[in-house]
Write a protein that holds these residues in place. Structure first.
Motif, PDB file in Angstrom:
ATOM      1  N   UNK A 194       1.499  -1.133   0.222  1.00  0.00           N
ATOM      2  CA  UNK A 194      -0.036  -0.098   0.373  1.00  0.00           C
ATOM      3  C   UNK A 194       1.197   1.191  -0.207  1.00  0.00           C
ATOM      4  N   UNK A 195       0.906   2.491  -1.116  1.00  0.00           N
ATOM      5  CA  UNK A 195       1.938   3.062  -1.081  1.00  0.00           C
ATOM      6  C   UNK A 195       3.233   3.832  -0.757  1.00  0.00           C
ATOM      7  N   UNK A 196       3.561   2.287  -1.821  1.00  0.00           N
ATOM      8  CA  UNK A 196       5.027   2.521  -1.038  1.00  0.00           C
ATOM      9  C   UNK A 196       5.731   3.761  -2.309  1.00  0.00           C
ATOM     10  N   UNK A 197       6.867   3.919  -0.812  1.00  0.00           N
ATOM     11  CA  UNK A 197       7.460   5.542  -1.205  1.00  0.00           C
ATOM     12  C   UNK A 197       8.052   4.963  -2.243  1.00  0.00           C
ATOM     13  N   UNK A 198       7.291   5.999  -3.359  1.00  0.00           N
ATOM     14  CA  UNK A 198       8.127   6.211  -4.854  1.00  0.00           C
ATOM     15  C   UNK A 198       8.110   7.925  -4.124  1.00  0.00           C
ATOM     16  N   UNK A 199       9.053   8.577  -5.925  1.00  0.00           N
ATOM     17  CA  UNK A 199       9.342   9.521  -6.502  1.00  0.00           C
ATOM     18  C   UNK A 199       7.641  10.424  -6.937  1.00  0.00           C
ATOM     19  N   UNK A 200       6.771  10.981  -6.970  1.00  0.00           N
ATOM     20  CA  UNK A 200       5.419  11.336  -7.774  1.00  0.00           C
ATOM     21  C   UNK A 200       6.647  12.050  -9.080  1.00  0.00           C
ATOM     22  N   UNK A 201       5.973  11.598 -10.064  1.00  0.00           N
ATOM     23  CA  UNK A 201       6.782  12.632 -11.530  1.00  0.00           C
ATOM     24  C   UNK A 201       6.739  13.949 -11.287  1.00  0.00           C
ATOM     25  N   UNK A 202       6.152  14.454 -10.992  1.00  0.00           N
ATOM     26  CA  UNK A 202       5.814  15.488 -10.939  1.00  0.00           C
ATOM     27  C   UNK A 202       7.116  15.799  -9.699  1.00  0.00           C
ATOM     28  N   UNK A 203       8.046  15.419  -9.274  1.00  0.00           N
ATOM     29  CA  UNK A 203       8.270  15.885  -7.683  1.00  0.00           C
ATOM     30  C   UNK A 203       9.176  16.922  -7.973  1.00  0.00           C
ATOM     31  N   UNK A 204       9.963  17.492  -7.624  1.00  0.00           N
ATOM     32  CA  UNK A 204      11.651  18.302  -7.796  1.00  0.00           C
ATOM     33  C   UNK A 204      12.613  17.073  -6.771  1.00  0.00           C
ATOM     34  N   UNK A 205      13.017  16.745  -7.395  1.00  0.00           N
ATOM     35  CA  UNK A 205      14.505  15.333  -5.881  1.00  0.00           C
ATOM     36  C   UNK A 205      15.677  16.456  -5.357  1.00  0.00           C
ATOM     37  N   UNK A 206      15.341  16.173  -4.367  1.00  0.00           N
ATOM     38  CA  UNK A 206      16.381  17.012  -3.903  1.00  0.00           C
ATOM     39  C   UNK A 206      17.649  16.284  -3.355  1.00  0.00           C
ATOM     40  N   UNK A 207      19.251  15.770  -3.124  1.00  0.00           N
ATOM     41  CA  UNK A 207      19.606  14.976  -2.517  1.00  0.00           C
ATOM     42  C   UNK A 207      20.824  16.113  -1.516  1.00  0.00           C
ATOM     43  N   UNK A 208      20.408  16.001  -0.306  1.00  0.00           N
ATOM     44  CA  UNK A 208      21.084  16.655   0.856  1.00  0.00           C
ATOM     45  C   UNK A 208      22.092  16.054   1.224  1.00  0.00           C
ATOM     46  N   UNK A 209      22.448  14.859   0.604  1.00  0.00           N
ATOM     47  CA  UNK A 209      23.759  14.087   1.220  1.00  0.00           C
ATOM     48  C   UNK A 209      24.597  15.139   2.098  1.00  0.00           C
ATOM     49  N   UNK A 210      24.963  16.131   1.154  1.00  0.00           N
ATOM     50  CA  UNK A 210      26.586  17.599   1.772  1.00  0.00           C
ATOM     51  C   UNK A 210      25.737  18.223   1.226  1.00  0.00           C
ATOM     52  N   UNK A 211      24.297  19.033   1.445  1.00  0.00           N
ATOM     53  CA  UNK A 211      24.148  20.290   1.362  1.00  0.00           C
ATOM     54  C   UNK A 211      23.825  20.810   3.404  1.00  0.00           C
ATOM     55  N   UNK A 212      24.219  21.668   4.072  1.00  0.00           N
ATOM     56  CA  UNK A 212      24.034  22.152   5.329  1.00  0.00           C
ATOM     57  C   UNK A 212      22.335  22.686   5.083  1.00  0.00           C
ATOM     58  N   UNK A 213      21.614  22.424   6.947  1.00  0.00           N
ATOM     59  CA  UNK A 213      20.488  23.014   6.716  1.00  0.00           C
ATOM     60  C   UNK A 213      20.503  24.305   5.947  1.00  0.00           C
ATOM     61  N   UNK A 214      21.216  25.686   5.940  1.00  0.00           N
ATOM     62  CA  UNK A 214      21.060  27.098   5.473  1.00  0.00           C
ATOM     63  C   UNK A 214      20.251  26.910   3.727  1.00  0.00           C
ATOM     64  N   UNK A 215      22.112  25.549   3.193  1.00  0.00           N
ATOM     65  CA  UNK A 215      21.322  25.219   1.950  1.00  0.00           C
ATOM     66  C   UNK A 215      20.465  25.311   1.565  1.00  0.00           C
ATOM     67  N   UNK A 216      19.730  23.313   2.304  1.00  0.00           N
ATOM     68  CA  UNK A 216      18.925  22.986   2.009  1.00  0.00           C
ATOM     69  C   UNK A 216      18.005  24.616   2.082  1.00  0.00           C
ATOM     70  N   UNK A 217      17.564  25.327   3.086  1.00  0.00           N
ATOM     71  CA  UNK A 217      16.781  25.807   3.054  1.00  0.00           C
ATOM     72  C   UNK A 217      15.894  26.985   2.547  1.00  0.00           C
ATOM     73  N   UNK A 218      17.369  27.804   2.197  1.00  0.00           N
ATOM     74  CA  UNK A 218      17.600  28.553   0.805  1.00  0.00           C
ATOM     75  C   UNK A 218      16.617  27.861  -0.553  1.00  0.00           C
ATOM     76  N   UNK A 219      17.382  26.270  -0.678  1.00  0.00           N
ATOM     77  CA  UNK A 219      16.460  25.817  -1.778  1.00  0.00           C
ATOM     78  C   UNK A 219      15.324  25.869  -2.248  1.00  0.00           C
TER      79      UNK A 219
END
Ligand code: DC
Length: 234
Positions: A194-219
């Motif tokens: 039921x409702x497995x985790x998957x990206x909706x086709x129209x969702x924007x992808x954000x890989x934040x592995x190497x982003x600071x909290x401030x950077x992802x907040x600004x994005x």
């Protein structure tokens, strides 16, 4: 300004709630952490001894008592952050324990639990002006959301973040246990029927592995501005 729905989905412990909370506060939207709702149901099951030794949940018991589980949020007067309540009791800390984390996936895979919580979540967003984070917000809860984000980061980085968070609160936990829990939850979340985790086709992808909290907040703020400007015809 026109209010919109912002759906933030993604893997566990990838900082979704931090960015969702911050954005909601900044733009004056309501913030809903849907993972907290699945966690609160899990806490209720744990307190009632509804898990078998193999980790599965006793669905018949849960189904019979579903109407006894009331989940709500109240604002912390100091931090102005929402606190999760289970039948009126504040359970914000209890639902973040490793015990709840290790039992929540089977509960979140139960169809009637999802139906109940999705209905409540849709009612919360009826007026728009909401930032909701979870696994199925852009796909099942609000497929019509004006802004959808799908967040990810490597399992190792997510386990490190969760480890720092729990040890910071004084909990004694092992990094290996947490990494195992993160990987196991990824597997169950992505493969459940039921409702497995998957990206909706129209969702924007954000890989934040190497982003600071401030950077992802600004994005995120930038994406929000783009959408509301486009909606207002600017
Ligand atoms: O985001 P979190 O780690 O607090 O979520 C707890 C669990 O709840 C997670 O294993 C997946 C599940 N969940 C879900 O299935 N659907 C949601 N919308 C939110 C969380």
């Amino acid at each position: 300004m026109k209010k919109i729905i912002i759906a933030i989905d993604g893997f566990s412990s990838c900082g979704k709630s931090t960015m969702a909370k911050d954005l909601a506060k900044e733009i004056g939207y309501i913030y809903i952490d849907t993972g907290a709702m699945y966690r609160a149901v899990t806490l209720y099951c744990l307190r009632h001894g509804w898990f078998r030794t193999d980790g599965t949940v006793m669905e018949e018991e849960l189904h019979r008592h579903l109407d006894d589980i009331r989940i709500s949020f109240r604002l912390d007067p100091e931090s102005h952050r929402p606190l999760t309540c289970l039948n009126g009791e504040t359970v914000e800390d209890d639902i973040r324990s490793l015990e709840v984390s290790s039992h929540v996936s089977p509960v979140a895979a139960v169809g009637f639990v999802r139906e109940m919580l999705v209905r409540q979540q849709q009612a919360m967003g009826a007026e728009k002006g909401i930032v909701m984070d979870g696994r199925d917000i852009g796909t099942a809860v609000f497929p019509q959301a004006e802004l959808k984000i799908f967040v990810t980061a490597s399992a190792d980085i997510r386990a490190r973040r969760r480890y720092d968070e729990l040890t910071g609160k004084g909990q004694e936990v092992s990094y290996d246990d947490i990494l195992h829990n993160v990987e196991e939850r990824d597997r169950i979340d992505q493969t459940r029927a039921v409702s497995p985790l998957r990206k909706a086709d129209d969702a924007l992808l954000l890989d934040n592995s190497h982003l600071t909290i401030a950077e992802q907040k600004a994005w995120l703020k930038e994406q929000y501005n783009k959408v509301v400007n486009a909606e207002s015809g600017n």
